[in-house]
Structure formats: structure tokens, C-alpha cells
Write a protein that holds these residues in place. Structure first.
Motif, PDB file in Angstrom:
ATOM      1  N   LEU A   1       0.833  -1.198   0.000  1.00 28.82           N
ATOM      2  CA  LEU A   1       0.000   0.000   0.000  1.00 28.82           C
ATOM      3  C   LEU A   1       0.869   1.249   0.000  1.00 28.82           C
ATOM      4  CD1 LEU A   1      -2.799  -0.918   2.564  1.00 28.82           C
ATOM      5  CD2 LEU A   1      -2.953  -0.950   0.065  1.00 28.82           C
ATOM      6  N   VAL A   2       0.503   2.200  -0.837  1.00 28.15           N
ATOM      7  CA  VAL A   2       1.202   3.480  -0.879  1.00 28.15           C
ATOM      8  C   VAL A   2       0.717   4.339   0.280  1.00 28.15           C
ATOM      9  CG1 VAL A   2       1.430   5.606  -2.217  1.00 28.15           C
ATOM     10  CG2 VAL A   2       1.553   3.386  -3.371  1.00 28.15           C
ATOM     11  N   PRO A   3       1.600   5.014   0.996  1.00 28.14           N
ATOM     12  CA  PRO A   3       1.151   5.907   2.081  1.00 28.14           C
ATOM     13  C   PRO A   3       0.186   6.960   1.553  1.00 28.14           C
ATOM     14  CG  PRO A   3       3.533   5.605   2.136  1.00 28.14           C
ATOM     15  CD  PRO A   3       3.061   4.990   0.863  1.00 28.14           C
ATOM     16  N   ILE A   4      -0.712   7.423   2.404  1.00 26.80           N
ATOM     17  CA  ILE A   4      -1.723   8.383   1.966  1.00 26.80           C
ATOM     18  C   ILE A   4      -1.084   9.658   1.419  1.00 26.80           C
ATOM     19  CG2 ILE A   4      -2.019   9.500   4.212  1.00 26.80           C
ATOM     20  CD1 ILE A   4      -4.789   8.604   1.634  1.00 26.80           C
ATOM     21  N   THR A   5       0.087  10.000   1.904  1.00 24.78           N
ATOM     22  CA  THR A   5       0.763  11.205   1.403  1.00 24.78           C
ATOM     23  C   THR A   5       1.158  11.068  -0.060  1.00 24.78           C
ATOM     24  OG1 THR A   5       2.829  10.325   2.302  1.00 24.78           O
ATOM     25  CG2 THR A   5       1.655  11.953   3.636  1.00 24.78           C
ATOM     26  N   ASN A   6       1.285   9.830  -0.530  1.00 22.34           N
ATOM     27  CA  ASN A   6       1.647   9.580  -1.935  1.00 22.34           C
ATOM     28  C   ASN A   6       0.513   8.927  -2.715  1.00 22.34           C
ATOM     29  OD1 ASN A   6       4.298  10.544  -1.535  1.00 22.34           O
ATOM     30  ND2 ASN A   6       4.959   8.548  -0.763  1.00 22.34           N
ATOM     31  N   TRP A   7      -0.680   8.900  -2.129  1.00 16.65           N
ATOM     32  CA  TRP A   7      -1.802   8.162  -2.733  1.00 16.65           C
ATOM     33  C   TRP A   7      -2.100   8.626  -4.156  1.00 16.65           C
ATOM     34  CZ3 TRP A   7      -7.262   9.184  -3.579  1.00 16.65           C
ATOM     35  CH2 TRP A   7      -8.068   8.036  -3.632  1.00 16.65           C
ATOM     36  N   SER A   8      -2.032   9.930  -4.384  1.00 18.82           N
ATOM     37  CA  SER A   8      -2.357  10.457  -5.720  1.00 18.82           C
ATOM     38  C   SER A   8      -1.389   9.981  -6.791  1.00 18.82           C
ATOM     39  CB  SER A   8      -2.382  11.986  -5.683  1.00 18.82           C
ATOM     40  OG  SER A   8      -3.441  12.464  -4.893  1.00 18.82           O
ATOM     41  N   THR A   9      -0.164   9.623  -6.398  1.00 18.39           N
ATOM     42  CA  THR A   9       0.808   9.187  -7.398  1.00 18.39           C
ATOM     43  C   THR A   9       0.409   7.870  -8.049  1.00 18.39           C
ATOM     44  OG1 THR A   9       2.216   8.014  -5.792  1.00 18.39           O
ATOM     45  CG2 THR A   9       2.668  10.360  -6.163  1.00 18.39           C
ATOM     46  N   ILE A  10      -0.443   7.092  -7.381  1.00 17.67           N
ATOM     47  CA  ILE A  10      -0.935   5.859  -7.990  1.00 17.67           C
ATOM     48  C   ILE A  10      -1.530   6.158  -9.353  1.00 17.67           C
ATOM     49  CG2 ILE A  10      -2.601   3.967  -7.785  1.00 17.67           C
ATOM     50  CD1 ILE A  10      -2.496   4.355  -4.735  1.00 17.67           C
ATOM     51  N   PHE A  11      -2.199   7.301  -9.473  1.00 17.43           N
ATOM     52  CA  PHE A  11      -2.970   7.639 -10.666  1.00 17.43           C
ATOM     53  C   PHE A  11      -2.295   8.675 -11.552  1.00 17.43           C
ATOM     54  CE2 PHE A  11      -5.510   7.152  -6.787  1.00 17.43           C
ATOM     55  CZ  PHE A  11      -6.010   5.868  -7.015  1.00 17.43           C
ATOM     56  N   ASN A  12      -1.665   9.691 -10.958  1.00 24.42           N
ATOM     57  CA  ASN A  12      -1.120  10.756 -11.810  1.00 24.42           C
ATOM     58  C   ASN A  12       0.307  10.500 -12.257  1.00 24.42           C
ATOM     59  OD1 ASN A  12       0.600  11.875  -9.686  1.00 24.42           O
ATOM     60  ND2 ASN A  12      -1.262  12.748  -8.802  1.00 24.42           N
ATOM     61  N   SER A  13       1.018   9.593 -11.572  1.00 29.15           N
ATOM     62  CA  SER A  13       2.362   9.200 -12.017  1.00 29.15           C
ATOM     63  C   SER A  13       2.397   7.764 -12.515  1.00 29.15           C
ATOM     64  CB  SER A  13       3.376   9.378 -10.881  1.00 29.15           C
ATOM     65  OG  SER A  13       3.439  10.724 -10.467  1.00 29.15           O
ATOM     66  N   GLY A  14       1.677   6.899 -11.806  1.00 27.35           N
ATOM     67  CA  GLY A  14       1.651   5.492 -12.187  1.00 27.35           C
ATOM     68  C   GLY A  14       2.885   4.747 -11.703  1.00 27.35           C
ATOM     69  N   TYR A  15       2.883   3.461 -11.960  1.00 26.99           N
ATOM     70  CA  TYR A  15       4.026   2.587 -11.691  1.00 26.99           C
ATOM     71  C   TYR A  15       4.399   2.517 -10.207  1.00 26.99           C
ATOM     72  CZ  TYR A  15       4.536   3.437 -16.714  1.00 26.99           C
ATOM     73  OH  TYR A  15       4.302   3.574 -18.064  1.00 26.99           O
ATOM     74  N   THR A  16       3.428   2.692  -9.302  1.00 29.38           N
ATOM     75  CA  THR A  16       3.731   2.610  -7.883  1.00 29.38           C
ATOM     76  C   THR A  16       3.717   1.160  -7.415  1.00 29.38           C
ATOM     77  OG1 THR A  16       1.427   2.735  -7.143  1.00 29.38           O
ATOM     78  CG2 THR A  16       2.592   4.831  -7.524  1.00 29.38           C
ATOM     79  N   ASN A  17       4.179   0.950  -6.183  1.00 28.38           N
ATOM     80  CA  ASN A  17       4.194  -0.402  -5.626  1.00 28.38           C
ATOM     81  C   ASN A  17       2.791  -0.947  -5.374  1.00 28.38           C
ATOM     82  OD1 ASN A  17       6.987  -0.478  -5.631  1.00 28.38           O
ATOM     83  ND2 ASN A  17       7.185   0.139  -3.493  1.00 28.38           N
ATOM     84  N   GLU A  18       1.819  -0.081  -5.334  1.00 27.55           N
ATOM     85  CA  GLU A  18       0.444  -0.556  -5.143  1.00 27.55           C
ATOM     86  C   GLU A  18      -0.173  -1.074  -6.430  1.00 27.55           C
ATOM     87  OE1 GLU A  18      -3.760   1.037  -3.209  1.00 27.55           O
ATOM     88  OE2 GLU A  18      -1.822   1.695  -2.421  1.00 27.55           O
ATOM     89  N   SER A  19       0.364  -0.657  -7.543  1.00 20.23           N
ATOM     90  CA  SER A  19      -0.197  -1.009  -8.842  1.00 20.23           C
ATOM     91  C   SER A  19       0.108  -2.452  -9.210  1.00 20.23           C
ATOM     92  CB  SER A  19       0.359  -0.074  -9.916  1.00 20.23           C
ATOM     93  OG  SER A  19      -0.079  -0.470 -11.190  1.00 20.23           O
ATOM     94  N   ILE A  20      -0.912  -3.144  -9.703  1.00 17.97           N
ATOM     95  CA  ILE A  20      -0.753  -4.525 -10.167  1.00 17.97           C
ATOM     96  C   ILE A  20      -0.783  -4.592 -11.689  1.00 17.97           C
ATOM     97  CG2 ILE A  20      -1.729  -6.855 -10.095  1.00 17.97           C
ATOM     98  CD1 ILE A  20      -2.937  -6.072  -7.346  1.00 17.97           C
TER      99      ILE A  20
END
Length: 458
Positions: A244-263
Motif C-alpha cells: 500500500l502506498v502511504p496516503i501522502t503519496n496516494w495520488s501518485t498511484i494515478f497521476n504518475s503510475g508505476y507505484t508499488n500498489e499497482s498490479i
């Protein structure tokens, strides 16, 4: 400059090949085909290019329809737009709307069928590389059929490429349960043979074991096979690639992509773009804005609220979840952001839901609270969940509504759990089970005399 996905580099070289050899609609195929798949699939590079061509078709499929299909008929969005957004919200679907077309899904299936047939012929002996290419093709075929089944119900099941005048070009619909069986077979193969990861960002935009198991979790939940869903979900949740991405970085899931939360993300760039801006971010001109019921669904202190939409506006018309808090670019240009189809929070909540169905409320609560804790809302006991939401399943589904808002899951969650009519009837009068599927498009019916319109729309 935004990362250019590896598979998009190869697409340029094969797009002409696919344009002329794979019909936009597999059911709209000329009865005489001069194309020979064996004429293209000669080397390992050809095999890889063929698989990348399937991803190219996936980009076209989901650039708009991930939202039309997954959000447009549900309760979290409202619209002032015309066309499909208005029709879907009002539940006045016809066979002429754009989202009733399955062309892109069947183009993806067609490309996958060629790859699945001919890749084994490229390699003299079976290898890890050949198997993982076939596995990706089967996973992408499964993804396409899973959307088709959820949208139209019974659909034509085609698992061989069209190459001969002796083949039947006018395929009747296959029962949805048989199609789901094929989907499961494809995904089990993919989960066994896809790679666990790839170099760099490719792990998030190519099908991996984790992505196959994430999709398999969704399929098992749709089939109400909860023990199997838990097993598939555990293979994702226990995979060290995902966290899970910390809430402080939650938006990066969508606006940057390629986060550790992404499958699994559908990769886009400046050349191959999608409609995220037009769907959500153009203020009063966007297709969708948050409904009143959605805005009233947040618990006090939820840190996700102003990361999702413009809370400074009394009548918010902008969803900035995909672009970052404060996003204020009113350009109508297409978006190069990736579309995240599956991420860890999604699978954790499905696993929680499955555990609840299996009478394991303690396991369900534990998973639910991991998502709530990240959002800075109080953890719940089972009794508190029942007090707040009526039952534990409702508490989990409410969390999916907020956490996964506008990501293309809400409508399918309502249908899957049997809540679509009770939720949507006060909004648009939805009342018939047969109305839960889309109509088959007029184009497909005119092309194939053996297709029968879905009963509600006859």
C-alpha cells in the motif's frame, strides 16, 4: 518526458499488419481472408511483437470505456453531458450508443487468438519465453472476455483465429458460464506461466503472475467462488512486489503510475492517449462529476476526500483524482496517464468480502481496517461496522466505493453483489434483471444474422 512504454515502441512496426489482418470487429470479418498468421510469426521478435499488438488493442478498448462500462451506470457519478454519459445515467440504453459496441474487445481477442496459435510454431521447443508470451496473450484474452460477459452476458466465444473460408463466421452467443470457464482456464495458465516481474516499469504494464491472480480474484468473486477468490487474492497480497502506498503519496498511484500498489495498468503516453481529462477533469465540461450521494458518503476526517475531487466548490464539477489535488488545467487535450485496472487495495477489499462470505469476519475486518487506517478513519469492530453500515459486507462495499472511486469498479460491484436495482432504482428507475446488461450494438446484429439481441432490448 513521460516514460514511453516498451511495447508502444514495437507497436509502430506492426500496426499496419494488424490494421489489415484483424478486423475491427471479429464478427465483421470478410468471409475470405488472405491473411496467414504463419506468414507473420517467423521469429521470436515477431512473437513478442504479436503480443505487444494485443496490448495496443487493449489501449484502444479502455481509453474511454473503462469509465463508461464501470462507472457510467452507477451512483458515484452525475453528468451534464449528452451522448453515452447521459444515456447511461438515465438508463435509456439503445443498440446505437458507442458503449454498446464490442468491436475493440473482439479485436483484442482476435490478436490474442493469432498469438496463442502461432507462437508455439515459432519456437522449435517449448521454453520459458514462449510460455510467458502465450500466457500474456491468454491473460489479455481473458480480460477481454471478462468485460464482455459482465457487460453483455452471453457472448460469442471465439478461441481460434479466422483464416479459412471453411470456418463459421457467424458465431452464435455462448452461455456466459461457459465463457467464464474459458476465462478461468486462460488465467490459471497465465498465473502459472507469466513472469513474476519484468525490468523497470514494465512490471506494472505487462501481465505478470500477480496481475493474472488479481484478475482471477475478480472472476472468482463474480462466480461467487469465495474460497477460490481468497486463494487467488492471497497470491497477490503475499507478493512482495505489492504494498500500500502511504496516503501522502496516494495520488501518485494515478497521476504518475508505476507505484508499488499497482498490479496492472494500461500504459499510455503522448502518442497513445486516453480520455481521462474529458471524462473527469474539465470542470463543467467533463463527462462526469461526483454525485451528491457520493459526496455525502465520506466519514469525517477521511484524507482521501480532497484528493478525489474539488471540495472547495459547493457544486464540484471536477474530479482531480487522476491528476492531483488542485489540478486546474482546463485543456481538452487527451491524457497520457496510465489507467490502473487492478491495484492492491482493490484485491485486499475483495479478499475481505470473500472472507466475510465464508464466515471469517475477523479476517475480513483486519483487511478492511488496513485500508481505513491509511485513510485516517477509525478502525472498526464487526459490531461497529454493522452499526454504521447495516452489515459487514455493506461496510466493505462502502469502502470500495470510496477507495476505488471512478476507477471502473462501482457498476460491476453493484451487479456482482445484487445491489444494482436497489441502489439505482431511486436514481433512474432501473428495475429489471435483464436491464443489467447492455444491448448488443446494431452494427454487430446487422453483420451477424445468428446474433440475437439481449431480451430486455428486443
Amino acid at each position: 518526458m513521460k516514460h514511453i512504454n516498451n511495447y508502444t515502441k514495437i507497436i509502430i512496426g506492426i500496426v499496419v499488419f494488424f490494421t489489415f489482418s484483424c478486423a475491427d470487429d471479429i464478427l465483421d470479418k470478410d468471409p475470405v481472408s488472405s491473411f496467414s498468421g504463419s506468414g507473420f510469426y517467423k521469429t521470436s521478435s515477431d512473437a513478442q511483437a504479436g503480443v505487444y499488438g494485443i496490448y495496443d488493442a487493449v489501449q484502444s478498448t479502455f481509453r474511454v470505456n473503462f469509465a463508461y462500462w464501470g462507472e457510467g451506470r452507477a451512483d458515484a457519478v452525475a453528468t451534464n453531458a449528452s451522448g453515452d454519459p447521459l444515456v447511461l445515467q438515465q438508463n435509456t440504453l439503445t443498440q446505437n450508443i458507442s458503449s454498446a459496441s464490442w468491436n475493440n474487445l473482439y479485436q483484442t481477442i482476435s490478436r490474442a487468438n493469432y498469438a496463442i496459435k502461432y507462437i508455439p510454431e515459432v519456437f522449435q521447443t517449448e521454453s520459458e519465453f514462449s510460455l510467458q508470451l502465450i500466457a500474456q496473450a491468454r491473460a489479455l484474452r481473458a480480460l477481454s472476455y471478462f468485460y464482455a460477459v459482465r457487460i453483455w452476458g452471453d457472448v460469442p466465444l471465439i478461441t481460434e483465429p479466422y483464416e479459412s473460408i471453411n470456418q463459421d463466421f457467424f458465431i452464435q452467443k455462448t452461455g456466459k458460464e461457459l465463457v467464464l470457464d474459458q476465462i478461468v482456464d486462460d488465467l490459471i495458465f497465465a498465473a502459472d506461466n507469466c513472469r513474476n516481474d519484468y525490468t523497470g516499469n514494465n512490471t506494472r504494464i505487462l501481465f505478470t503472475k500477480g496481475a493474472a491472480n488479481a484478475l482471477l480474484t475478480h472472476v472468482y468473486m463474480w462466480k461467487k467462488q469465495y474460497a477460490e477468490a481468497v486463494e487467488a487474492a492471497e497470491k497477490v497480497v503475499d507478493n512482495p512486489l505489492y504494498s500500500l502506498v502511504p496516503i501522502t503519496n496516494w495520488s501518485t498511484i494515478f497521476n504518475s503510475g508505476y507505484t508499488n500498489e499497482s498490479i496492472f495498468e494500461v500504459g499510455y503516453n503522448e502518442i497513445q492517449t486516453n480520455a481521462l481529462r474529458g471524462l473527469y477533469a474539465l470542470g463543467s465540461d467533463s463527462n462526469y462529476f461526483p454525485s451528491v450521494s457520493f459526496r455525502n458518503s465520506f466519514e469525517d476526517g477521511d484524507l482521501r476526500k480532497d484528493l478525489i475531487y474539488d471540495v472547495t466548490n459547493a457544486n464540484p464539477r471536477k474530479i482531480w483524482k487522476f491528476f492531483g489535488r488542485g489540478f486546474n488545467d482546463e485543456s481538452s487535450d487527451p491524457s497520457s496517464n496510465n489507467i490502473v485496472l487492478f491495484r492492491l487495495a482493490d484485491i485486499m477489499l475483495l479478499k475481505a468480502e470473500a472472507h466475510n462470505k465464508l464466515n471469517n469476519p475477523d479476517e475480513a475486518i483486519k483487511l478492511l481496517n488496513l485500508i481505513r487506517k491509511r485513510a485516517n478513519i477509525p478502525e472498526l469492530t464487526e459490531l461497529q461496522a454493522i452499526t454504521l453500515y447495516g452489515d459487514l459486507e455493506s461496510a466493505i462495499l462502502h469502502e470500495r466505493l470510496i477507495e476505488l472511486s471512478f476507477e471502473g469498479h462501482r457498476w460491476f460491484d453493484l451487479v456482482r453483489t445484487g445491489r444494482a436495482i436497489s441502489v439505482m432504482n431511486p436514481i433512474n428507475g432501473l428495475s429489471a434483471e435483464g436491464n443489467l446488461v447492455w444491448p448488443i450494438s446494431e452494427d454487430a446484429l446487422n453483420t451477424n444474422p445468428n446474433l440475437i439481441q439481449n431480451e430486455f432490448y428486443r
